[in-house]
Design a protein around this motif. Structure first.
Motif, mmCIF file in Angstrom:
data_model
loop_
_atom_site.group_PDB
_atom_site.id
_atom_site.type_symbol
_atom_site.label_atom_id
_atom_site.label_comp_id
_atom_site.label_asym_id
_atom_site.label_seq_id
_atom_site.Cartn_x
_atom_site.Cartn_y
_atom_site.Cartn_z
ATOM 1 N N TYR A 1 0.850 -1.189 0.000
ATOM 2 C CA TYR A 1 0.000 0.000 0.000
ATOM 3 C C TYR A 1 0.889 1.244 0.000
ATOM 4 C CZ TYR A 1 -4.175 -2.765 0.944
ATOM 5 O OH TYR A 1 -5.216 -3.649 0.844
ATOM 6 N N PHE A 2 0.485 2.236 -0.780
ATOM 7 C CA PHE A 2 1.249 3.478 -0.876
ATOM 8 C C PHE A 2 0.321 4.667 -0.663
ATOM 9 C CE2 PHE A 2 5.122 1.547 -2.290
ATOM 10 C CZ PHE A 2 4.719 0.425 -2.993
ATOM 11 N N ILE A 3 0.902 5.763 -0.187
ATOM 12 C CA ILE A 3 0.147 6.988 0.060
ATOM 13 C C ILE A 3 0.612 8.066 -0.906
ATOM 14 C CG2 ILE A 3 -0.288 8.855 1.699
ATOM 15 C CD1 ILE A 3 -0.177 6.925 3.941
ATOM 16 N N ALA A 4 -0.352 8.727 -1.528
ATOM 17 C CA ALA A 4 -0.056 9.865 -2.395
ATOM 18 C C ALA A 4 -0.305 11.160 -1.632
ATOM 19 C CB ALA A 4 -0.934 9.814 -3.641
ATOM 20 N N ALA A 5 0.451 12.179 -1.989
ATOM 21 C CA ALA A 5 0.240 13.551 -1.495
ATOM 22 C C ALA A 5 0.513 13.709 -0.010
ATOM 23 C CB ALA A 5 -1.182 14.030 -1.816
ATOM 24 N N HIS A 6 1.349 12.857 0.572
ATOM 25 C CA HIS A 6 1.697 12.999 1.989
ATOM 26 C C HIS A 6 2.637 14.195 2.174
ATOM 27 C CE1 HIS A 6 3.493 12.080 5.919
ATOM 28 N NE2 HIS A 6 2.429 11.348 6.140
#
Length: 809
Positions: free
Chosen positions: A616-621
């Motif tokens: 899982y990856f997070i964008a716009a952190h």
């Protein structure tokens, strides 16, 4: 044999949950379900409720639902507890359905924050609600904790309001509100509750209930840990530490006397300097001889050298003793200050996070209002963690383990149109622990449940597995999860009680695993093996997120997990590949993922299984640049990932990353006017770009990516070769996007049937196209649906699969 031994050595100077004398109403016994109507109360022989719990979730009598845990805990203490679930908030009448409570209203927005439950990370309204029958949205108001509290007060003005749950817990001080894009007051002020209980509230709610039952006024209950309330001034016996500003000078040190010789400095330190002493003696002898020979050369006795005398005020200040922590309160910048000054907001948030260890945390106070309207929000130190015996007591209460019968369909089932997705998710799962010492900045588990792991005993866990097997309808032999906030922190903790009680680090595993942290996974391995050996248990799956940097410390655990407890794929969360955002997330580098991936593939091959990792990856952190997202997209393509399940950073109240988002400051370090700033991803266009990099394979995103890559000077990534990120050509697209919340498995293509076929109108599904060799699959590129222990649905060639729902906590 398996005594409930605590992993944590934390000194629990708190009254045990089982030591209270039961309230007189215990004579009514235990209800199969806590009543939700007057008719159900009459059937139990009750004329009134002692406590009424108002919740924004549908009533599910299961230990994963907060209202059930609190309700059953209070029932075990002898109180008559009623439930008002998802009431119509347009008037106060629904809040009078069970009559006037004798002691108090317990109010919670539910297992999820009502705003996060209602809105997406892009502030769009959701159409669904996993905690409502039929997955229908709109069953609770925005800011449900405030609305419910005000309606309860409107219904019965003289009944105390005790507010709890994660929505109140994460808003206990002035906080940034992402949905209004402003700083709001503490929820204690806005809701006008009498007491706010933050964190896991069993210990606090039991004490408060008994004290109210003993007719103690609610405004005098100010000494319970884990509570917040309004007061006008600081009591005289408390030491107030002013922390309302930054960049102030610290303690003033005494000036160095420039006339002191080396020998005098040595004498001040209790030593001597032989060479200077000898030279001084020679000089004094010479001066004495000269004076005897010529008396006229005598120095005027009125002329004396300057003498530096220590300032008594400074000496007294330097010797001031630090006040006792249990009688100290830190005054944070006021609501008006943090609203007007982002730097002071970041400073207040940093202080709050430093004061989260129950072993050394001090009380906090924050002023709201000025002049005659001024009042302080007082926050007591966090609650004392539950012991293993107390955890067993909480989870062994007589839960029905199903939704209330009022939600059943015409067949008396909860599996049809009235299904509650959140309950379906945890229907066959077992929660084995609480807490998390990971400290990820975008997550609020640590601020809510604490860093100290609270584990159940092996016997209690096995007992619940057997209860699911024997009593839960629809069980097919598969336990969907043995976990908690993190899958593999069971019975992990600090090796030293002294260090554990004094530690103020926000994470035990960042930037590396602390040398004082025990990482022995043997107790967890033992539970896995014992649970899967039970009669009637076909498989034990692990559905909670895995902390892989901890897992690699125990190859035996990884082997046990991979070969026996993975249902085709395993969720892990590296979140990113670049150091910029990873340092702001407090997550390990991608090297830890690579190490775990090697072990995962090795043990899967040894077992002869084809299994897949789902990262899982997070964008716009916060802290993520456009180049960081570009590099992540390149890594995804290189490793064969084409993820549909895109996670965009969601600024939840009180999280450290939310403070970065609001202030552009990094509260992981000391806050000053000139301290480190953080690159923030703001605006819809840039947030869309970061999401587009994660979904680089979606043709709808290619025009945006081409424009961005050219402006970044990386047009070399545009082309039709394997080493390019996106092609030069653009197919016809509808510009739409099917959310992975509804579909999390690639469906086979559909082709029309031949005209000569009698069923020409029906589509024909082609066989799924196999991926190329060496390509790692995710649930979005062909992986079959994951078994969650439910009864099998009717067969289909390739149907949609419901996406993952966040496990209730």
């Amino acid at each position: 044999m398996n005594a409930p031994v605590d992993v944590s050595f934390f000194a629990r100077a708190a009254k045990p949950l089982t030591s209270y004398r039961k309230y007189w109403a215990a004579r009514f016994g235990t209800a199969k379900f806590l009543p939700t109507t007057r008719k159900e109360m009459d059937a139990l022989g009750w004329d009134s409720c002692d406590i009424i719990v108002v919740t924004g979730d549908a009533y599910v009598d299961h230990p994963s639902f907060g209202m059930a845990v609190i309700g059953r805990m209070l029932e075990a203490q002898g109180f008559r507890v009623g439930i008002i679930a998802q009431p119509d908030w347009q008037s106060a009448e629904p809040f009078k359905a069970l009559g006037k409570p004798n002691l108090f209203f317990g109010v919670t927005a539910g297992n999820m924050d009502s705003m996060i439950n209602r809105y997406t990370a892009d502030r769009k309204i959701r159409s669904d609600d996993a905690y409502t029958p039929g997955d229908v949205g709109g069953a609770r108001p925005d800011r449900a904790a405030i609305v419910y509290s005000q309606r309860c007060k409107e219904a019965w003005n003289d009944v105390p309001i005790i507010l709890g749950g994660i929505e109140g817990s994460l808003r206990r001080i002035a906080h940034y509100d992402y949905w209004q894009d402003k700083v709001r007051r503490s929820i204690v002020v806005d809701s006008k509750c009498d007491l706010l209980l933050y964190g896991n509230a069993e210990r606090a709610i039991v004490e408060i209930a008994h004290r109210l039952a003993a007719r103690e006024p609610v405004h005098e209950i100010t000494d319970v840990r884990g509570t917040a309330f309004v007061r006008r001034d600081t009591p005289e016996e408390w030491f107030e530490i002013n922390s309302t500003s930054v960049d102030e000078p610290g303690r003033v040190e005494a000036h160095v006397n420039p006339y002191l010789m080396v020998s005098e400095q040595a004498k001040a330190n209790g030593a001597t300097c032989a060479k200077e002493d000898e030279a001084q003696a020679v000089a004094q002898a010479a001066e004495a001889g000269a004076a005897a020979a010529n008396p006229a050369n005598l120095v005027n006795p009125a002329i004396k050298p300057l003498t530096f005398v220590p300032n008594p005020a400074l000496q007294q200040r330097a010797k001031i003793k630090v006040p006792p922590r249990d009688r100290s309160v830190i005054r944070l910048p006021s609501y008006e200050q943090v609203r007007a000054d982002p730097v002071l907001y970041a400073h207040a948030n940093r202080v709050l996070h430093l004061e989260t260890n129950p072993g050394n945390a001090r009380a906090l106070v924050q002023a709201h209002g000025e002049g005659t309207t001024a009042r302080d929000v007082w926050i007591n130190p966090p609650p004392i963690p539950l012991t293993t015996a107390e955890m067993d007591y909480v989870f062994d209460l007589p839960y029905a383990r199903s939704p209330h019968p009022r939600y059943a369909d015409e067949n008396g089932s909860h599996d049809g149109a009235t299904k509650i997705p959140a309950w379906e998710m945890i229907r066959f799962s077992v929660n084995i622990m609480r807490g998390c010492f990971g400290g990820c900045t975008f997550c609020s588990i640590t601020e809510h449940e604490g860093r100290i792991i609270q584990s159940r005993s092996e016997e209690s866990i096995i007992k619940e597995v057997e209860a699911i097997r024997d009593s839960v309808s629809g069980f097919t032999g598969t336990i969907s999860d043995l976990g908690g906030p993190t899958a593999n922190m069971y019975r992990l903790g600090c090796k030293s009680p002294e260090i554990e009680a004094a530690c103020r680090k926000p994470s035990c595993v960042y930037p590396g695993i602390c040398q004082n942290l025990g990482t022995n996974h043997d107790p967890l391995i033992k539970i896995y093996r014992r649970a899967r050996a039970l009669r009637g248990i076909k498989k034990i799956l692990i559905g909670s997120g895995l902390r892989y940097d901890l897992a690699v410390q125990s190859p035996e655990y990884v082997k046990e997990l991979v070969q026996h407890h993975v249902g085709g794929y395993l969720k892990i969360a590296p979140e990113h590949t670049e150091q910029g955002p990873l340092t702001k997330m407090m997550k390990p580098g991608i090297g830890s993922y690579d190490k775990f991936k090697q072990m995962f593939e090795k043990f899967s091959a040894e077992a002869g299984k084809k299994q897949y990792l789902i990262p899982y990856f997070i964008a716009a952190h916060p802290g993520t640049s456009d180049e960081d997202m570009m590099n992540l997209a390149i890594w995804l393509k290189k490793n064969g990932f084409r993820a549909d399940q895109v996670q965009t950073f969601y600024p939840s109240p009180m999280a450290t990353a939310t403070t970065m988002y609001h202030t552009n400051k990094n509260p992981l370090r000391k806050i000053t006017r000139d301290s480190e700033t953080v690159d923030i991803v703001r605006g819809d266009k840039r947030r869309r770009l970061h999401k587009a990099f994660l979904r680089y394979h979606d043709a709808n995103n290619w025009p945006l990516l081409r424009e961005a890559l050219k402006s970044m000077g990386r047009a070399d990534l545009i082309g039709n070769g394997k080493h390019h990120l996106i092609p030069t050509w653009q197919p016809l697209t509808d510009g739409g996007y099917t959310s992975a919340r509804r579909k999390n498995s690639t469906t086979a293509p559909v082709a029309p049937a031949k005209a000569k076929d009698a069923k020409a109108s029906a589509p024909v599904r082609l066989a799924p196209v196999k991926p190329s060799k060496g390509r790692m699959l995710t649930q979005h590129t062909g992986l079959p649906p994951r078994d969650n222990g439910s009864a099998p649905a009717r067969k289909a060639a390739s149907g949609p699969v419901r996406g993952s729902i966040r496990k209730p906590r």
